[in-house]
Design a protein around this motif. Sequence first.
Motif, mmCIF file in Angstrom:
data_model
loop_
_atom_site.group_PDB
_atom_site.id
_atom_site.type_symbol
_atom_site.label_atom_id
_atom_site.label_comp_id
_atom_site.label_asym_id
_atom_site.label_seq_id
_atom_site.Cartn_x
_atom_site.Cartn_y
_atom_site.Cartn_z
ATOM 1 N N VAL A 162 0.838 -1.202 0.000
ATOM 2 C CA VAL A 162 0.000 0.000 0.000
ATOM 3 C C VAL A 162 0.874 1.253 0.000
ATOM 4 C CG1 VAL A 162 -1.653 1.332 1.380
ATOM 5 C CG2 VAL A 162 -1.997 -1.115 1.033
ATOM 6 N N ARG A 163 1.918 1.258 0.802
ATOM 7 C CA ARG A 163 2.806 2.429 0.870
ATOM 8 C C ARG A 163 3.516 2.693 -0.449
ATOM 9 N NH1 ARG A 163 5.692 1.655 6.804
ATOM 10 N NH2 ARG A 163 3.922 2.417 8.031
ATOM 11 N N SER A 164 3.728 1.661 -1.239
ATOM 12 C CA SER A 164 4.423 1.839 -2.524
ATOM 13 C C SER A 164 3.439 1.932 -3.700
ATOM 14 C CB SER A 164 5.424 0.708 -2.743
ATOM 15 O OG SER A 164 4.742 -0.521 -2.872
ATOM 16 N N ASP A 165 2.155 2.096 -3.385
ATOM 17 C CA ASP A 165 1.106 2.214 -4.410
ATOM 18 C C ASP A 165 1.018 0.990 -5.312
ATOM 19 O OD1 ASP A 165 0.149 4.728 -3.596
ATOM 20 O OD2 ASP A 165 1.739 5.743 -4.718
ATOM 21 N N ALA A 166 1.341 -0.162 -4.778
ATOM 22 C CA ALA A 166 1.207 -1.411 -5.518
ATOM 23 C C ALA A 166 -0.124 -2.058 -5.145
ATOM 24 C CB ALA A 166 2.361 -2.350 -5.192
ATOM 25 N N ARG A 167 -0.652 -2.842 -6.041
ATOM 26 C CA ARG A 167 -1.889 -3.571 -5.783
ATOM 27 C C ARG A 167 -1.512 -5.022 -5.516
ATOM 28 N NH1 ARG A 167 -7.195 -4.761 -8.561
ATOM 29 N NH2 ARG A 167 -8.570 -4.656 -6.754
ATOM 30 N N LEU A 168 -1.984 -5.558 -4.378
ATOM 31 C CA LEU A 168 -1.621 -6.902 -3.933
ATOM 32 C C LEU A 168 -2.860 -7.778 -3.848
ATOM 33 C CD1 LEU A 168 0.610 -8.796 -2.730
ATOM 34 C CD2 LEU A 168 -0.044 -7.883 -0.483
ATOM 35 N N LEU A 169 -2.781 -8.939 -4.446
ATOM 36 C CA LEU A 169 -3.824 -9.962 -4.312
ATOM 37 C C LEU A 169 -3.296 -11.011 -3.350
ATOM 38 C CD1 LEU A 169 -6.478 -11.386 -5.217
ATOM 39 C CD2 LEU A 169 -5.097 -12.474 -7.007
ATOM 40 N N ALA A 182 -17.193 -2.449 -7.154
ATOM 41 C CA ALA A 182 -16.446 -1.188 -7.075
ATOM 42 C C ALA A 182 -15.416 -1.239 -5.959
ATOM 43 C CB ALA A 182 -17.401 -0.015 -6.864
ATOM 44 N N THR A 183 -15.797 -1.753 -4.811
ATOM 45 C CA THR A 183 -14.865 -1.852 -3.685
ATOM 46 C C THR A 183 -13.704 -2.766 -4.041
ATOM 47 O OG1 THR A 183 -16.670 -1.508 -2.128
ATOM 48 C CG2 THR A 183 -14.635 -2.463 -1.254
ATOM 49 N N ALA A 184 -14.014 -3.933 -4.564
ATOM 50 C CA ALA A 184 -12.971 -4.899 -4.904
ATOM 51 C C ALA A 184 -12.065 -4.373 -6.015
ATOM 52 C CB ALA A 184 -13.597 -6.226 -5.307
ATOM 53 N N ARG A 185 -12.612 -3.630 -6.948
ATOM 54 C CA ARG A 185 -11.825 -3.133 -8.071
ATOM 55 C C ARG A 185 -10.789 -2.101 -7.635
ATOM 56 N NH1 ARG A 185 -15.278 -0.167 -11.123
ATOM 57 N NH2 ARG A 185 -16.490 -2.032 -11.453
ATOM 58 N N PHE A 186 -11.101 -1.328 -6.588
ATOM 59 C CA PHE A 186 -10.212 -0.239 -6.203
ATOM 60 C C PHE A 186 -9.407 -0.496 -4.931
ATOM 61 C CE2 PHE A 186 -13.449 1.829 -8.839
ATOM 62 C CZ PHE A 186 -12.613 2.300 -9.834
ATOM 63 N N ALA A 187 -9.672 -1.573 -4.233
ATOM 64 C CA ALA A 187 -8.931 -1.866 -3.008
ATOM 65 C C ALA A 187 -7.478 -2.181 -3.349
ATOM 66 C CB ALA A 187 -9.566 -3.049 -2.282
ATOM 67 N N PRO A 188 -6.526 -1.615 -2.616
ATOM 68 C CA PRO A 188 -5.124 -1.897 -2.902
ATOM 69 C C PRO A 188 -4.711 -3.317 -2.514
ATOM 70 C CG PRO A 188 -5.306 -0.417 -1.036
ATOM 71 C CD PRO A 188 -6.688 -0.594 -1.575
ATOM 72 N N VAL A 189 -5.432 -3.903 -1.557
ATOM 73 C CA VAL A 189 -5.180 -5.286 -1.146
ATOM 74 C C VAL A 189 -6.495 -6.042 -1.287
ATOM 75 C CG1 VAL A 189 -4.508 -6.817 0.744
ATOM 76 C CG2 VAL A 189 -3.344 -4.619 0.446
ATOM 77 N N LEU A 190 -6.452 -7.122 -2.026
ATOM 78 C CA LEU A 190 -7.650 -7.912 -2.301
ATOM 79 C C LEU A 190 -7.455 -9.320 -1.762
ATOM 80 C CD1 LEU A 190 -10.389 -7.724 -3.814
ATOM 81 C CD2 LEU A 190 -9.191 -8.548 -5.838
ATOM 82 N N LEU A 191 -8.418 -9.820 -0.995
ATOM 83 C CA LEU A 191 -8.380 -11.167 -0.436
ATOM 84 C C LEU A 191 -9.296 -12.075 -1.245
ATOM 85 C CD1 LEU A 191 -8.818 -10.247 3.354
ATOM 86 C CD2 LEU A 191 -6.690 -10.446 2.062
ATOM 87 N N ALA A 192 -8.797 -13.263 -1.615
ATOM 88 C CA ALA A 192 -9.607 -14.183 -2.419
ATOM 89 C C ALA A 192 -9.137 -15.614 -2.221
ATOM 90 C CB ALA A 192 -9.524 -13.813 -3.894
#
Length: 153
Positions: A33-40, A74-84
Motif C-alpha cells: 500500500v505504501r508503494s502504491d502497488a496492488r496486492l492480491l 467497485a470496492t474490490a476493483r479499487f482496493a489496494p489489497v484484495l483477499l480471495a
Amino acid sequence: MPATATLAVPEVKFHFNVPDKALYACRLSRKAVRSDARLLIVGPAAELQRLDGLLWSFSAVDFVAHAWCADNAATARFAPVLLAERAPADAAFDAVLHLGDRVPEGCDAWGRLIELVSASDAADREHARMRWRAYRDRGWTINRHDVQEDPQS
C-alpha cells in the motif's frame, strides 16, 4: 514488420523462516500500500479470515485498506489489497501473495508471486518444497529471502 512481444518469465519469491505468516502478510500488505502497488492475497478461507481481522488491528498507527474479492465490484476493483480464495480472472494486480499449501490455480498468468514459509511448521516447509519444485519445473525465476537474515522484514 511489427516487433514480436516476449512474455516475461514469471517470478516467485520464497520468504523463509517466517515466524507468523499472517502478521508477516500484514507487513507485506502495508508495504504494498505504501508503494502504491496492488496486492492480491490468495489462500484458504480460514487463513484469509484471520488475516482480514489482523489487517484491521495489527498496527495502532497504520490502516491497510483491503477488500474481499466477493465484496461489491467497485470496492474490490479499487482496493489496494484484495483477499480471495481463488484469483479473479479480471483483477489487475502487481503481485500475488499465496498462503495455500498447493500451487494456486491460474498462477502461470501472474508475473510476480510471493510465497511464505514458516520458521517452525515442518508440514508447511514440506509443502513449500513441493511448490518450489513445481515452479522450477514450470521454468519460473525463483528467488529466496531468509527473513531471519534481514531484520527489516
